[in-house]
Design a protein around this motif. Structure first.
Motif, PDB file in Angstrom:
ATOM      1  N   ALA A   1       0.869  -1.178   0.000  1.00  0.00           N
ATOM      2  CA  ALA A   1       0.000   0.000   0.000  1.00  0.00           C
ATOM      3  C   ALA A   1       0.910   1.234   0.000  1.00  0.00           C
ATOM      4  CB  ALA A   1      -0.943  -0.029   1.191  1.00  0.00           C
ATOM      5  N   SER A   2       0.649   2.207   0.827  1.00  0.00           N
ATOM      6  CA  SER A   2       1.465   3.423   0.816  1.00  0.00           C
ATOM      7  C   SER A   2       1.187   4.250   2.053  1.00  0.00           C
ATOM      8  CB  SER A   2       1.148   4.258  -0.432  1.00  0.00           C
ATOM      9  OG  SER A   2       1.727   5.545  -0.352  1.00  0.00           O
ATOM     10  N   SER A   3       2.183   5.017   2.478  1.00  0.00           N
ATOM     11  CA  SER A   3       1.959   5.958   3.572  1.00  0.00           C
ATOM     12  C   SER A   3       0.974   7.044   3.189  1.00  0.00           C
ATOM     13  CB  SER A   3       3.286   6.608   3.970  1.00  0.00           C
ATOM     14  OG  SER A   3       3.800   7.398   2.902  1.00  0.00           O
ATOM     15  N   GLU A   4       0.727   7.207   1.885  1.00  0.00           N
ATOM     16  CA  GLU A   4      -0.221   8.227   1.426  1.00  0.00           C
ATOM     17  C   GLU A   4      -1.640   7.958   1.929  1.00  0.00           C
ATOM     18  OE1 GLU A   4      -0.055  10.945  -0.848  1.00  0.00           O
ATOM     19  OE2 GLU A   4       2.128  10.946  -1.094  1.00  0.00           O
ATOM     20  N   VAL A   5      -1.908   6.729   2.388  1.00  0.00           N
ATOM     21  CA  VAL A   5      -3.256   6.448   2.910  1.00  0.00           C
ATOM     22  C   VAL A   5      -3.592   7.348   4.097  1.00  0.00           C
ATOM     23  CG1 VAL A   5      -3.198   4.039   2.136  1.00  0.00           C
ATOM     24  CG2 VAL A   5      -2.462   4.590   4.469  1.00  0.00           C
ATOM     25  N   PHE A   6      -2.569   7.774   4.840  1.00  0.00           N
ATOM     26  CA  PHE A   6      -2.820   8.600   6.021  1.00  0.00           C
ATOM     27  C   PHE A   6      -3.116  10.040   5.639  1.00  0.00           C
ATOM     28  CE2 PHE A   6      -0.002   5.173   7.623  1.00  0.00           C
ATOM     29  CZ  PHE A   6      -0.900   4.596   8.502  1.00  0.00           C
ATOM     30  N   GLY A   7      -2.613  10.450   4.498  1.00  0.00           N
ATOM     31  CA  GLY A   7      -2.982  11.730   3.922  1.00  0.00           C
ATOM     32  C   GLY A   7      -2.579  12.941   4.718  1.00  0.00           C
TER      33      GLY A   7
END
Length: 347
Positions: free
Chosen positions: A133-139
């Protein structure tokens, strides 16, 4: 019989470095999934080995084509799976949201469904699957809501781009297939990771590319930038792929999800200053804000808490920020020198 590892997205930065790591540090056979039109630049140094079939093989498939995925899975039945393929550029996702969501969410579902079907047909088949996935999920997490230790696994998702939304779906799909079907699927949220072969649509790589082009006299001494105030924690891609290997080989726990990231945190503007300081033209370079490089909304506080993953595996980053940035700049210098400067956009 040799252990088989399958890497989706082997021609990307991370996939190619993972192939390097596995070929050097294991005796596994490595199978890379790519599309027939995938650029081979990142794996050019491996093509001779693949042509000689020395533990490296390429398989053609597409996340948007269920049949091709099922054929690869049923043909190989790999022991370990590293699902890295994706539409991975956040800025691009604003202009191509449907392609991003289809490739990343439905593509992941198609892949996991292919493995689910293979496992139902052969109940002795039990692959270990890593879904990236990605740390971008936390936004976009406000500073006042960010935990003192950094973003941990239980922080709420607040995705700030279609790409980030797609990775929320990817993350949840990995956990769903583990919980619903007993599949050994684990999900990672890797924070900023970079180094040689990094795509030029990412901030630190486009900085390095522009600096290398300036040094070569191909463009005037201006580096075009977007938001320089975002906070990032950097890891080297070579540390990242070592983490992925440890993820699947050290007591893999079905359904688990981990934050992984480096230990060096700074603003994007400080990263740019570091790269400029390494340049032979450092006294001439000017910084110019380019509105086209600004996102409509930015995930601007990307600082991880990686305690859970480190405790489970013993992993820790080993390559310094300075080494990573020097290697990234040298990578672009070499590419531009080899290409003669005739086939590069500033991007």
């Amino acid at each position: 019989m040799a252990i088989k590892a399958l890497i989706t997205g082997i021609t990307g930065m991370v996939g190619s470095h993972l192939a390097d790591f596995l070929l050097e540090n294991t005796e596994w056979d490595v199978y890379g999934v790519c599309r027939w039109r995938s650029p081979l630049d990142n794996v050019s140094h491996l093509l001779g080995r693949a042509n000689r079939k020395e533990r490296l093989y390429f398989e053609y498939a597409d996340l948007n084509d269920q049949v091709s995925l099922m054929k690869v899975v049923n043909k190989l039945k790999p022991d370990y799976v590293f699902h890295l393929a994706a539409q991975s550029y956040p800025l691009t996702s604003f202009t191509a949201p449907i392609d991003t969501l289809n490739t990343n969410i439905l593509g992941t579902c198609r892949l996991l469904e292919a493995f689910h079907a293979a496992m139902e047909a052969d109940t002795s088949y039990k692959p270990v699957i890593h879904v990236c996935a990605s740390s971008e999920v936390f936004g976009k997490i406000p500073a006042e809501k960010k935990p003192d230790t950094g973003i941990h696994e239980e922080c709420p998702f607040h995705p700030a781009s279609p790409y980030a939304i797609s990775k929320v779906g990817t993350d949840l799909l990995g956990r769903y297939y583990a919980e619903a079907y007993g599949m050994t699927v684990m999900t990672t949220r890797m924070f900023t990771h970079t180094g040689p072969r990094r795509g030029d649509v990412f901030h630190e790589s486009t900085f390095a590319k522009q600096i290398a082009m300036i040094e070569a006299g191909l463009i005037k001494p201006e580096v075009k930038v977007g938001n320089l105030d975002s906070l990032r924690t950097y890891a080297d891609v070579r540390d990242a792929v070592r983490a992925y290997y440890m993820l699947v080989t050290i007591n893999p726990a079905a359904g688990e999800y981990y934050n992984i990231g480096g230990s060096y945190t700074c603003k994007v503007g400080d990263t740019l200053k570091s790269l400029i300081s390494y340049s032979t033209k450092k006294d001439e370079i000017k910084i110019v804000t380019d509105p086209e490089r600004l996102r409509p909304i930015d995930a601007d506080l990307q600082v991880p808490d990686c305690h859970k993953f480190k405790k489970h595996t013993g992993w820790k980053p080993e390559i310094s920020f300075e080494t990573t940035m020097h290697d990234l700049l040298d990578y672009w210098r070499e590419r531009i020198s080899a290409g003669g400067g005739t086939n590069f956009l500033t991007r």
